[in-house]
Design a protein around this motif. Structure first.
Motif, PDB file in Angstrom:
ATOM      1  N   LEU A  13       0.959  -0.949  -0.140  1.00 36.73           N
ATOM      2  CA  LEU A  13       0.213   0.424  -0.135  1.00 36.73           C
ATOM      3  C   LEU A  13       0.814   0.967   0.172  1.00 36.73           C
ATOM      4  CD1 LEU A  13      -2.920  -1.079   2.731  1.00 36.73           C
ATOM      5  CD2 LEU A  13      -3.001  -1.026   0.035  1.00 36.73           C
ATOM      6  N   GLU A  17       1.608   4.102  -2.909  1.00 41.83           N
ATOM      7  CA  GLU A  17       1.399   5.366  -2.803  1.00 41.83           C
ATOM      8  C   GLU A  17       2.253   6.826  -2.938  1.00 41.83           C
ATOM      9  OE1 GLU A  17      -1.754   6.572   0.803  1.00 41.83           O
ATOM     10  OE2 GLU A  17       0.926   7.652   1.335  1.00 41.83           O
ATOM     11  N   PRO A 131      -1.222  10.116   3.863  1.00 39.46           N
ATOM     12  CA  PRO A 131      -0.692  10.551   2.378  1.00 39.46           C
ATOM     13  C   PRO A 131      -0.170  10.484   1.853  1.00 39.46           C
ATOM     14  CG  PRO A 131      -3.002  10.028   2.932  1.00 39.46           C
ATOM     15  CD  PRO A 131      -2.839  10.359   3.955  1.00 39.46           C
ATOM     16  N   ARG A 205      -8.038   4.895   1.621  1.00 42.22           N
ATOM     17  CA  ARG A 205      -6.531   4.506   2.196  1.00 42.22           C
ATOM     18  C   ARG A 205      -6.878   4.248   3.660  1.00 42.22           C
ATOM     19  NH1 ARG A 205      -2.678   6.918   5.519  1.00 42.22           N
ATOM     20  NH2 ARG A 205      -0.777   6.735   4.491  1.00 42.22           N
TER      21      ARG A 205
END
Length: 319
Positions: A13, A17, A131, A205
């Motif tokens: 993940l 990202e 993020p 997310r």
């Protein structure tokens, strides 16, 4: 999901990202920073990363291997070593306008140290659990190091916050509480509604990251009832909850002390700060101010008056 599977899932993940595309404005700032400093890597994060950055100040993290090699003077290198990061204001001409940015200078070693499971202060892992994108990396070693730091930051955020939750909770509740607690460790505490906004901006997310971390640990378990939303069950004991609450209490004390120290340090390292304050006043009030020669020569002395004007006009605007 085993612990190993959870770590692999989280790593996937994070790497995905970090590779995502960013706006042309962010690429322009990154190119300017790369030309100016020749860094190991450049991370893009913060509010402009979430909302596209229209009219805001973009946040970047410039990675280096040595503070002494990064600076031409001894004092900034010393400040960055003793209390990272040093933060600088930066303006980039772009398509007839100006892109405004701030960038923090951090060594790759400090990035790993301040996102590790042993790091008490939330300054770095609180930010990088959100993020972000790796806009530039010199090589694969840097990419791997940054991916590990970002994954570790997310793990640290979840592990420190999970014991505070009720026996049953959702990813939305977890991240809202975690982000709220991390903001409270600095003198810019945000309302809980703001934390909810941050979660909502990247809900999928945050859900995926929480599932990878919690399902691969002994801290809790994921429950997927048929026909209803999934939730987590907390495994921590009352004693662990008390310890977690105490840690966050002292983290707020330590964090606010460090916040004041960083602000004091910024008076010597935040180049372009006067221009930044003037722009903030114009953005929030519509009133344009010009700096005079004395203010440009003495930005530290001029800053309190300008900040007071910003707060005064904002208060009158609300009234």
């Amino acid at each position: 999901m085993t612990s190993r599977e959870g770590e692999l899932r989280l790593g996937q993940l994070v790497r995905k990202e970090l590779r995502q595309h960013v706006s042309p404005e962010a690429r322009a700032v990154s190119a300017a920073l790369k030309s100016r400093h020749n860094p190991l890597g450049i991370l893009f994060y913060g509010s402009c990363f979430r909302d596209g950055g229209a009219g805001g100040v973009m946040d970047f993290c410039v990675l280096t291997d040595s503070y002494r090699g990064f600076y031409s003077r001894f004092l900034p290198a010393l400040f960055n070593t003793l209390l990272p990061p040093n933060v600088f204001y930066f303006e980039v001409p772009y398509e007839g306008g100006i892109i405004r940015a701030k960038y923090a200078v951090v060594s790759l070693h400090d990035l790993a140290r301040f996102t590790s499971p042993d790091c008490f202060e939330a300054y770095f892992w609180g930010r990088l659990s959100q993020p972000c994108a790796l806009v530039y990396a010199r090589d694969r070693k840097v990419r791997n190091a940054v991916a590990q730091a970002v994954a570790s930051a997310a793990q640290k955020m979840v592990r420190e916050s999970l014991p505070l939750m009720a026996s049953r909770f959702t990813a939305r509740e977890l991240w809202s509480r975690a982000l709220h607690e991390s903001y409270r460790t600095e003198m810019r505490a945000e309302a809980l509604d703001r934390s909810l906004e941050l979660y909502t901006a990247a809900a999928e997310r945050y859900d995926d990251v929480a599932e990878a971390i919690i399902s691969g640990s002994h801290l809790g378990q994921l429950v997927r009832p048929r026909g209803t939303a999934t939730y987590f069950v907390r495994n921590s004991s009352l004693a662990q909850r008390c310890v977690a609450g105490t840690r966050w209490h002292f983290r707020r004390i330590v964090g606010r002390i460090f916040h004041v120290l960083r602000l004091t340090k910024a008076a010597h390292t935040f180049h372009g700060g006067l221009e930044y304050i003037l722009w903030k006043i114009e953005r929030h009030t519509g009133k344009s101010l010009r700096s005079n020669s004395w203010q440009r020569r003495h930005p530290i002395l001029a800053a309190p008056l300008l900040i007071w004007k910003l707060k005064y006009w904002k208060r009158n605007r609300r009234a």
